[in-house]
Design a protein around this motif. Structure first.
Motif, PDB file in Angstrom:
ATOM      1  N   LEU A  72      20.907  73.417  57.161  1.00  0.00           N
ATOM      2  CA  LEU A  72      19.533  73.748  56.793  1.00  0.00           C
ATOM      3  C   LEU A  72      18.853  74.695  57.773  1.00  0.00           C
ATOM      4  CD1 LEU A  72      18.324  70.223  55.585  1.00  0.00           C
ATOM      5  CD2 LEU A  72      19.276  72.100  54.230  1.00  0.00           C
ATOM      6  N   VAL A  73      19.380  74.785  59.015  1.00  0.00           N
ATOM      7  CA  VAL A  73      18.749  75.674  60.001  1.00  0.00           C
ATOM      8  C   VAL A  73      19.491  77.005  60.120  1.00  0.00           C
ATOM      9  CG1 VAL A  73      17.860  73.725  61.322  1.00  0.00           C
ATOM     10  CG2 VAL A  73      20.045  74.744  61.977  1.00  0.00           C
ATOM     11  N   THR A  74      20.571  77.182  59.366  1.00  0.00           N
ATOM     12  CA  THR A  74      21.344  78.424  59.474  1.00  0.00           C
ATOM     13  C   THR A  74      20.667  79.561  58.729  1.00  0.00           C
ATOM     14  OG1 THR A  74      22.691  77.867  57.544  1.00  0.00           O
ATOM     15  CG2 THR A  74      23.504  77.152  59.686  1.00  0.00           C
ATOM     16  N   GLY A  75      20.809  80.773  59.271  1.00  0.00           N
ATOM     17  CA  GLY A  75      20.245  81.947  58.601  1.00  0.00           C
ATOM     18  C   GLY A  75      18.756  81.851  58.361  1.00  0.00           C
ATOM     19  N   LYS A  76      18.034  81.255  59.323  1.00  0.00           N
ATOM     20  CA  LYS A  76      16.580  81.053  59.193  1.00  0.00           C
ATOM     21  C   LYS A  76      16.240  80.286  57.920  1.00  0.00           C
ATOM     22  CE  LYS A  76      15.313  85.215  61.812  1.00  0.00           C
ATOM     23  NZ  LYS A  76      14.607  86.517  61.795  1.00  0.00           N
ATOM     24  N   GLY A  77      17.077  79.287  57.611  1.00  0.00           N
ATOM     25  CA  GLY A  77      16.841  78.454  56.442  1.00  0.00           C
ATOM     26  C   GLY A  77      17.410  79.016  55.160  1.00  0.00           C
ATOM     27  N   ARG A  78      18.086  80.186  55.276  1.00  0.00           N
ATOM     28  CA  ARG A  78      18.655  80.823  54.084  1.00  0.00           C
ATOM     29  C   ARG A  78      20.165  80.624  53.995  1.00  0.00           C
ATOM     30  NH1 ARG A  78      17.801  86.665  54.622  1.00  0.00           N
ATOM     31  NH2 ARG A  78      18.469  86.762  52.460  1.00  0.00           N
ATOM     32  N   CYS A  79      20.821  80.276  55.093  1.00  0.00           N
ATOM     33  CA  CYS A  79      22.254  80.005  55.170  1.00  0.00           C
ATOM     34  C   CYS A  79      23.114  81.251  54.934  1.00  0.00           C
ATOM     35  CB  CYS A  79      22.670  78.915  54.191  1.00  0.00           C
ATOM     36  SG  CYS A  79      24.336  78.284  54.514  1.00  0.00           S
ATOM     37  N   ASN A  80      23.421  81.954  56.024  1.00  0.00           N
ATOM     38  CA  ASN A  80      24.337  83.095  55.996  1.00  0.00           C
ATOM     39  C   ASN A  80      25.758  82.525  55.920  1.00  0.00           C
ATOM     40  OD1 ASN A  80      25.136  85.735  58.416  1.00  0.00           O
ATOM     41  ND2 ASN A  80      25.734  85.494  56.287  1.00  0.00           N
ATOM     42  N   VAL A  81      26.269  82.329  54.690  1.00  0.00           N
ATOM     43  CA  VAL A  81      27.504  81.561  54.501  1.00  0.00           C
ATOM     44  C   VAL A  81      28.743  82.257  55.049  1.00  0.00           C
ATOM     45  CG1 VAL A  81      26.622  80.271  52.539  1.00  0.00           C
ATOM     46  CG2 VAL A  81      27.776  82.445  52.139  1.00  0.00           C
ATOM     47  N   THR A  82      28.777  83.585  55.019  1.00  0.00           N
ATOM     48  CA  THR A  82      29.907  84.329  55.561  1.00  0.00           C
ATOM     49  C   THR A  82      29.548  85.807  55.577  1.00  0.00           C
ATOM     50  OG1 THR A  82      32.303  84.695  55.408  1.00  0.00           O
ATOM     51  CG2 THR A  82      31.074  84.683  53.341  1.00  0.00           C
ATOM     52  N   ASN A  83      30.505  86.651  55.916  1.00  0.00           N
ATOM     53  CA  ASN A  83      30.352  88.104  55.802  1.00  0.00           C
ATOM     54  C   ASN A  83      31.422  88.623  54.851  1.00  0.00           C
ATOM     55  OD1 ASN A  83      28.582  87.713  58.110  1.00  0.00           O
ATOM     56  ND2 ASN A  83      28.735  89.913  58.385  1.00  0.00           N
ATOM     57  N   ASP A  84      31.049  89.536  53.986  1.00  0.00           N
ATOM     58  CA  ASP A  84      31.961  90.034  52.953  1.00  0.00           C
ATOM     59  C   ASP A  84      32.906  91.078  53.555  1.00  0.00           C
ATOM     60  OD1 ASP A  84      33.225  90.600  50.630  1.00  0.00           O
ATOM     61  OD2 ASP A  84      31.557  91.652  49.677  1.00  0.00           O
ATOM     62  N   CYS A  85      33.949  90.596  54.223  1.00  0.00           N
ATOM     63  CA  CYS A  85      34.942  91.485  54.825  1.00  0.00           C
ATOM     64  C   CYS A  85      36.274  90.733  54.907  1.00  0.00           C
ATOM     65  CB  CYS A  85      34.499  91.957  56.201  1.00  0.00           C
ATOM     66  SG  CYS A  85      34.230  90.629  57.394  1.00  0.00           S
ATOM     67  N   ASP A  86      37.349  91.460  55.222  1.00  0.00           N
ATOM     68  CA  ASP A  86      38.647  90.798  55.296  1.00  0.00           C
ATOM     69  C   ASP A  86      38.783  90.052  56.628  1.00  0.00           C
ATOM     70  OD1 ASP A  86      39.800  92.499  57.392  1.00  0.00           O
ATOM     71  OD2 ASP A  86      39.943  94.058  55.861  1.00  0.00           O
ATOM     72  N   PRO A  87      39.752  89.139  56.726  1.00  0.00           N
ATOM     73  CA  PRO A  87      39.890  88.320  57.945  1.00  0.00           C
ATOM     74  C   PRO A  87      40.058  89.129  59.226  1.00  0.00           C
ATOM     75  CG  PRO A  87      41.198  87.395  56.170  1.00  0.00           C
ATOM     76  CD  PRO A  87      40.692  88.723  55.675  1.00  0.00           C
ATOM     77  N   ARG A  88      40.774  90.271  59.153  1.00  0.00           N
ATOM     78  CA  ARG A  88      40.983  91.070  60.372  1.00  0.00           C
ATOM     79  C   ARG A  88      39.670  91.625  60.907  1.00  0.00           C
ATOM     80  NH1 ARG A  88      45.720  92.006  57.552  1.00  0.00           N
ATOM     81  NH2 ARG A  88      47.635  91.654  58.755  1.00  0.00           N
ATOM     82  N   GLU A  89      38.857  92.165  60.006  1.00  0.00           N
ATOM     83  CA  GLU A  89      37.564  92.715  60.436  1.00  0.00           C
ATOM     84  C   GLU A  89      36.657  91.601  60.938  1.00  0.00           C
ATOM     85  OE1 GLU A  89      33.851  95.467  58.789  1.00  0.00           O
ATOM     86  OE2 GLU A  89      35.580  95.051  57.481  1.00  0.00           O
ATOM     87  N   PHE A  90      36.687  90.476  60.249  1.00  0.00           N
ATOM     88  CA  PHE A  90      35.894  89.325  60.667  1.00  0.00           C
ATOM     89  C   PHE A  90      36.268  88.923  62.088  1.00  0.00           C
ATOM     90  CE2 PHE A  90      34.205  85.141  60.914  1.00  0.00           C
ATOM     91  CZ  PHE A  90      33.259  84.987  59.909  1.00  0.00           C
ATOM     92  N   SER A  91      37.578  88.834  62.340  1.00  0.00           N
ATOM     93  CA  SER A  91      38.077  88.417  63.650  1.00  0.00           C
ATOM     94  C   SER A  91      37.681  89.393  64.748  1.00  0.00           C
ATOM     95  CB  SER A  91      39.600  88.275  63.599  1.00  0.00           C
ATOM     96  OG  SER A  91      40.108  87.800  64.813  1.00  0.00           O
ATOM     97  N   ARG A  92      37.668  90.689  64.426  1.00  0.00           N
ATOM     98  CA  ARG A  92      37.310  91.708  65.430  1.00  0.00           C
ATOM     99  C   ARG A  92      35.869  91.559  65.890  1.00  0.00           C
ATOM    100  NH1 ARG A  92      40.383  95.366  62.189  1.00  0.00           N
ATOM    101  NH2 ARG A  92      38.468  96.135  61.210  1.00  0.00           N
TER     102      ARG A  92
END
Length: 267
Positions: A29-49
């Motif tokens: 409930l406190v994530t993303g200022k109450g909006r919940c940034n669930v993930t980022n739309d990118c592949d695992p390699r870019e996410f990991s970088r």
């Protein structure tokens, strides 16, 4: 909740979720200022970088359960998603509660999952697996997953219990330090600027004249220092002693000559 859902897919597996809060997933409930940034739309390699610390530790998890699969799961549970600037993914409703409810409803819909709203006091090895202690009693389990969160936001239940349980089971715990946090400044000037919000400024984090982080965006002054998106991201790059210099460029798009002309013009 996600671990319980995955385990419950095995028909012979009986799953128990221990939750000391009155509701599951309170920290969501406190994530993303109450909006919940669930993930980022990118592949695992870019996410990991883009993971500042511990990216190697996360690699197998990211490839087994990618951002795309995270989005697929939530949408299959009825949570509509949207992608915003920086490829950040939020629920269409802008409500973290919708994400929390969707996961809880999914868990409660499983006949082989039970939820016990009790605080776990300890976990220890037993002859056939593990013994979980709670409310003055013990229950035996063949396997245990510690999913207790870290040490941040104690009011949400993240009080560091998992570290205590893991240490008791023989795991080594590395030194803990804050990350993605506001910074305290030595200068007293910040208190006079409390509440001042800055946009399109450049923030550089320096240690012994070496640049550890540099980015452009938004930040603000607090009664003790600085905070805001830029500062939170910069804090993850702090050295071990937690001390560094901050350099703020209020007009990063202007050269010194252009800025000088503007100031003279204002005067």
């Amino acid at each position: 909740m996600l671990a319980a859902l995955a385990a419950s897919d095995s028909p012979d597996c009986r799953v128990t979720v221990f939750e000391k809060n009155t509701i599951l997933g309170k920290k969501l409930l406190v994530t993303g200022k109450g909006r919940c940034n669930v993930t980022n739309d990118c592949d695992p390699r870019e996410f990991s970088r883009n993971v500042v610390r511990g990216s190697k530790f996360l690699t197998s998890a990211l490839f087994r359960f990618s951002p795309a699969r995270t989005m697929e799961l939530l949408e299959s549970l009825g949570v509509g998603l949207k992608t915003e600037r920086g490829r950040r993914v939020f629920p269409v409703s802008d409500r973290a509660e919708d994400v929390r409810c969707a996961l809880e409803n999914a868990v409660r819909s499983k006949e082989n999952v039970r939820i016990i709203n009790k605080k776990v006091d300890g976990v220890k090895k037993s002859q056939n697996g593990f013994s979980v202690c709670f409310s003055g009693r013990e229950e035996q389990f063949c396997k245990v997953i510690l999913a207790t969160g870290g040490l941040s936001y104690p009011k949400t239940g993240s009080t560091g219990d998992g570290y205590k349980f893991a240490r008791a089971l023989g795991h080594k715990i590395t030194p803990l330090s804050a990350s993605l946090t506001a910074l305290v400044c030595r200068e007293e000037d910040c208190a006079e600027l409390e509440g001042l919000s800055l946009k399109n400024v450049s923030l550089t984090l320096l240690k012994d004249q070496k640049t550890l982080y540099k980015e452009q965006g938004e930040m603000l002054f607090t009664d003790r220092g600085v905070s805001g998106p830029l500062v939170l991201s910069a804090s993850a790059n702090l050295p071990a002693d937690g001390k560094a210099d901050l350099l703020i460029d209020f007009k990063p798009a202007l050269s010194e000559e252009e800025l000088d002309r503007r100031l003279i013009g204002d005067f």
